[in-house]
Design an enzyme around this catalytic site. Sequence first.
Site, mmCIF file in Angstrom:
data_model
loop_
_atom_site.group_PDB
_atom_site.id
_atom_site.type_symbol
_atom_site.label_atom_id
_atom_site.label_comp_id
_atom_site.label_asym_id
_atom_site.label_seq_id
_atom_site.Cartn_x
_atom_site.Cartn_y
_atom_site.Cartn_z
ATOM 1 N N ASN A 10 0.871 -1.173 0.000
ATOM 2 C CA ASN A 10 0.000 0.000 0.000
ATOM 3 C C ASN A 10 0.908 1.223 0.000
ATOM 4 O O ASN A 10 1.496 1.564 1.024
ATOM 5 C CB ASN A 10 -0.892 -0.036 1.251
ATOM 6 C CG ASN A 10 -1.715 1.233 1.414
ATOM 7 O OD1 ASN A 10 -1.782 2.061 0.510
ATOM 8 N ND2 ASN A 10 -2.336 1.383 2.579
ATOM 9 N N LYS A 12 0.127 4.268 -0.313
ATOM 10 C CA LYS A 12 -0.488 5.477 0.262
ATOM 11 C C LYS A 12 -0.203 6.684 -0.658
ATOM 12 O O LYS A 12 -0.220 6.534 -1.863
ATOM 13 C CB LYS A 12 -0.006 5.675 1.699
ATOM 14 C CG LYS A 12 -0.212 4.397 2.536
ATOM 15 C CD LYS A 12 -0.028 4.597 4.000
ATOM 16 C CE LYS A 12 -0.275 3.263 4.714
ATOM 17 N NZ LYS A 12 -0.186 3.367 6.162
ATOM 18 N N HIS A 93 -9.615 1.366 4.435
ATOM 19 C CA HIS A 93 -8.390 1.558 5.231
ATOM 20 C C HIS A 93 -8.682 2.522 6.380
ATOM 21 O O HIS A 93 -9.444 3.479 6.218
ATOM 22 C CB HIS A 93 -7.278 2.115 4.331
ATOM 23 C CG HIS A 93 -5.939 2.061 5.002
ATOM 24 N ND1 HIS A 93 -5.580 2.971 5.962
ATOM 25 C CD2 HIS A 93 -4.906 1.193 4.892
ATOM 26 C CE1 HIS A 93 -4.359 2.662 6.407
ATOM 27 N NE2 HIS A 93 -3.940 1.582 5.770
ATOM 28 N N GLU A 95 -7.061 4.869 7.578
ATOM 29 C CA GLU A 95 -6.746 6.275 7.307
ATOM 30 C C GLU A 95 -7.910 6.962 6.589
ATOM 31 O O GLU A 95 -8.111 8.165 6.723
ATOM 32 C CB GLU A 95 -5.435 6.374 6.502
ATOM 33 C CG GLU A 95 -4.236 6.079 7.403
ATOM 34 C CD GLU A 95 -2.995 5.585 6.693
ATOM 35 O OE1 GLU A 95 -2.893 5.706 5.460
ATOM 36 O OE2 GLU A 95 -2.115 5.052 7.396
ATOM 37 N N GLU A 163 -5.821 -4.766 10.433
ATOM 38 C CA GLU A 163 -4.791 -3.759 10.660
ATOM 39 C C GLU A 163 -5.099 -2.978 11.935
ATOM 40 O O GLU A 163 -5.881 -2.005 11.887
ATOM 41 C CB GLU A 163 -4.730 -2.780 9.481
ATOM 42 C CG GLU A 163 -4.389 -3.423 8.160
ATOM 43 C CD GLU A 163 -3.740 -2.428 7.207
ATOM 44 O OE1 GLU A 163 -2.646 -2.721 6.726
ATOM 45 O OE2 GLU A 163 -4.317 -1.351 6.976
ATOM 46 N N GLY A 169 2.384 2.059 10.836
ATOM 47 C CA GLY A 169 3.431 3.068 10.729
ATOM 48 C C GLY A 169 4.119 3.399 12.046
ATOM 49 O O GLY A 169 4.834 4.394 12.135
ATOM 50 N N SER A 207 3.028 -2.337 10.382
ATOM 51 C CA SER A 207 4.460 -2.458 10.685
ATOM 52 C C SER A 207 5.055 -3.813 10.327
ATOM 53 O O SER A 207 5.948 -4.307 11.034
ATOM 54 C CB SER A 207 4.727 -2.117 12.161
ATOM 55 O OG SER A 207 4.403 -0.759 12.421
ATOM 56 N N GLY A 228 2.630 -1.240 4.288
ATOM 57 C CA GLY A 228 2.724 0.173 3.937
ATOM 58 C C GLY A 228 4.164 0.580 3.683
ATOM 59 O O GLY A 228 4.731 0.341 2.615
ATOM 60 N N GLY A 229 4.786 1.171 4.686
ATOM 61 C CA GLY A 229 6.119 1.753 4.556
ATOM 62 C C GLY A 229 7.150 0.823 3.919
ATOM 63 O O GLY A 229 7.950 1.256 3.080
HETATM 64 P P1 PGA Z 1 2.642 0.150 7.634
HETATM 65 O O1 PGA Z 1 1.195 0.413 6.999
HETATM 66 O O2 PGA Z 1 3.126 -1.179 7.055
HETATM 67 O O3 PGA Z 1 3.467 1.295 7.203
HETATM 68 O O4 PGA Z 1 2.459 0.049 9.117
HETATM 69 C C1 PGA Z 1 0.278 -0.613 6.777
HETATM 70 C C2 PGA Z 1 -0.996 -0.085 6.183
HETATM 71 O O5 PGA Z 1 -1.454 0.998 6.604
HETATM 72 O O6 PGA Z 1 -1.589 -0.706 5.281
#
Ligand code: PGA
Length: 247
Positions: A10, A12, A93, A95, A163, A169, A207, A228-229
Amino acid sequence: MALKKFVAGNWKMHGLSADLAEIKAIADAAKAYPSVDVALCVPAILIERATRAVPGLPIGGQDVHYAEKGAHTGCVSAQMLRDAGASLTIVGHSERRDAQRESDADVKAKAEAALACGLAAILCVGESLEVRETGGAVATVLAQLDASLPDTAELGRLSIAYEPIWAIGTGKVPTVAEIAEMHREIRGKLDQRYGADGAVRILYGGSVKGSNAAEIFAVADVDGALVGGASLKAEDFLPIVEAAAAG
Ligand code: PGA
């Protein structure tokens, strides 16, 4: 039934033309792991260029509107995603649930729109830190799921991503026991809702890194990850794919 592992990135709000080279690097390296389904969900504006750059790698959106078309300024429909070359999309998601005030009913309608249009959907659920600390995580996530799950599920194209909001993050990850409990409960809910054929994959997200992926993939009912990251660079993402292939 052991399901084929699925590792989705992802991106983002990251990704410019210059990053197509990184997408290509991820796609090339992922070819070495045919036992894992790998996909990248990129900003909508990058989808078409990404699919042209890497015809072999499924590219997805990060959100979709539930309407087919109409007066929805700034929104993207499922048909538009498909038209741009996407084969999947994330819905719900945290967010977006938080910042865009998306309700469970919105998420359900989005998942149904995506599936009806032939896209795969990754439907996200997860609890806040406060809910986790006060012992309500399972009840909260199951209620979220109940209200967000599509009624018309093409089960092979639906995945759930658990999640925990507090793990996204932050570098914090639930314990293996906490992941196991939540995924078992989600599996139970899916069986109750759709019948126990177990075709819906349940991803863990929050994470995930090369250093913790193997431990997470070893947990029962963890069928992959939403990353994500660590999905932004091939050198960070590929060890996760490799762990999925080994698990
Ligand atoms: P992250 O994000 O791996 O950076 O924690 C995961 C996500 O929000 O899908």
